[in-house]
Enzyme design. Sequence first.
Site, PDB file in Angstrom:
ATOM      1  CG  ASN A 152      -1.710   1.346   1.226  1.00  0.00           C
ATOM      2  OD1 ASN A 152      -1.815   1.969   0.567  1.00  0.00           O
ATOM      3  ND2 ASN A 152      -2.485   1.227   2.326  1.00  0.00           N
ATOM      4  CD1 TRP A 153       4.139   1.238  -2.519  1.00  0.00           C
ATOM      5  CD2 TRP A 153       3.438   1.816  -4.715  1.00  0.00           C
ATOM      6  NE1 TRP A 153       4.613   0.571  -3.521  1.00  0.00           N
ATOM      7  CE2 TRP A 153       4.430   0.869  -4.672  1.00  0.00           C
ATOM      8  CE3 TRP A 153       3.191   2.594  -5.829  1.00  0.00           C
ATOM      9  CZ2 TRP A 153       5.094   0.223  -6.013  1.00  0.00           C
ATOM     10  CZ3 TRP A 153       3.688   2.120  -6.967  1.00  0.00           C
ATOM     11  CH2 TRP A 153       4.681   0.971  -7.292  1.00  0.00           C
ATOM     12  CE  LYS A 154      -0.111   3.226   4.739  1.00  0.00           C
ATOM     13  NZ  LYS A 154      -0.151   3.306   6.004  1.00  0.00           N
ATOM     14  CG  HIS A 157      -5.852   2.063   5.182  1.00  0.00           C
ATOM     15  ND1 HIS A 157      -5.352   2.624   6.187  1.00  0.00           N
ATOM     16  CD2 HIS A 157      -4.700   1.058   5.020  1.00  0.00           C
ATOM     17  CE1 HIS A 157      -4.061   2.487   6.453  1.00  0.00           C
ATOM     18  NE2 HIS A 157      -3.909   1.399   5.791  1.00  0.00           N
ATOM     19  CD  GLU A 207      -2.925   5.325   6.810  1.00  0.00           C
ATOM     20  OE1 GLU A 207      -2.867   5.435   5.443  1.00  0.00           O
ATOM     21  OE2 GLU A 207      -1.933   4.918   7.318  1.00  0.00           O
ATOM     22  CD  GLU A 262      -3.248  -2.429   7.302  1.00  0.00           C
ATOM     23  OE1 GLU A 262      -2.230  -2.663   6.809  1.00  0.00           O
ATOM     24  OE2 GLU A 262      -3.965  -1.394   6.930  1.00  0.00           O
ATOM     25  N   GLY A 266       2.670   2.332  10.790  1.00  0.00           N
ATOM     26  CA  GLY A 266       3.539   3.343  10.521  1.00  0.00           C
ATOM     27  C   GLY A 266       4.308   3.622  11.952  1.00  0.00           C
ATOM     28  CB  SER A 317       5.457  -1.892  11.726  1.00  0.00           C
ATOM     29  OG  SER A 317       4.887  -0.717  12.107  1.00  0.00           O
ATOM     30  N   GLY A 346       2.643  -1.076   4.088  1.00  0.00           N
ATOM     31  CA  GLY A 346       3.129   0.192   3.819  1.00  0.00           C
ATOM     32  C   GLY A 346       4.489   0.387   3.359  1.00  0.00           C
ATOM     33  N   GLY A 347       5.063   1.269   4.411  1.00  0.00           N
ATOM     34  CA  GLY A 347       6.750   1.866   4.456  1.00  0.00           C
ATOM     35  C   GLY A 347       7.411   0.770   3.709  1.00  0.00           C
TER      36      GLY A 347
END
Length: 252
Positions: free
Chosen positions: A9-11, A94, A96, A166, A172, A212, A233-234
């Site tokens: 997930n590159w956000k 998600h 967010e 999640e 993150g 993470s 993500g990251g």
Amino acid sequence: MRKPIIAGNWKMFKTRDEALQFVYSVNMKVPPKEYVDSVVCAQAPILRDIVKRQGDNLRVGAQNMHYLDTGAYTGEVSAALLENIGVAYVIIGHSERRAYYNETDEAVNKKIHQAFRYGITPILCVGESLDTREAGETDAFVKAQVVADLKGLGSEQVKELVIAYEPIWAIGTGKTATPELANDAIKGIRSVVRELFDDETADTIRIQYGGSVKPANVDELLAQSDIDGALVGGASLDAESFLYLVNAAVKK
Ligand code: 13P
């Protein structure tokens, strides 16, 4: 046997140039899709460019979409358009989006139905906040999300769906849930699916862990009985790191 699925997930990261550079560098190295589903979820304006360049073993996902076919909804993206440009997956609900854009379980449920209408595989995100976990209410909270989000779906659809557990406190933050904690929560989700549908559906649906995940912890997470992959993500932004994750899933 459930095929593992690793989704990046590159956000709101990566320009078009950066995304295409990534795709060119991973395309030939992503393991065969018979062993693992490897997905990157990018910002909407570059989805088509990535789809055009995806190799045989890479698939593209969106990070959100609207639940209606068309209409006066400025700034939104329709399922019809995503299907039209060859997007295979869409992240729905998600945390967010739930937190910053007031996305409710009702909207999430409508979006899942809409994705299936257009043949796009939804990746449904659920998970609790730190307050909820500390209050000992995680199971009830996540169960309520799953029940509301899957309302009205048929078992054949749920078998195709991917759920990502999640925990919000692990996103993150560098705080990964321990493999045992993540596996327990995912077992709990699978048992909710068993109650709502049947054994076959519960044993077929793929449930990822997210929060993470990185090369240093992915092996022990995927070694757990019920963790069928990861939503990342990251650590999905870097090509070498993404390749490590998808290759780790092959060993599962
Ligand atoms: P991180 O892997 O950066 O914690 O993000 C997890 C996530 O939100 C994936 O959807």
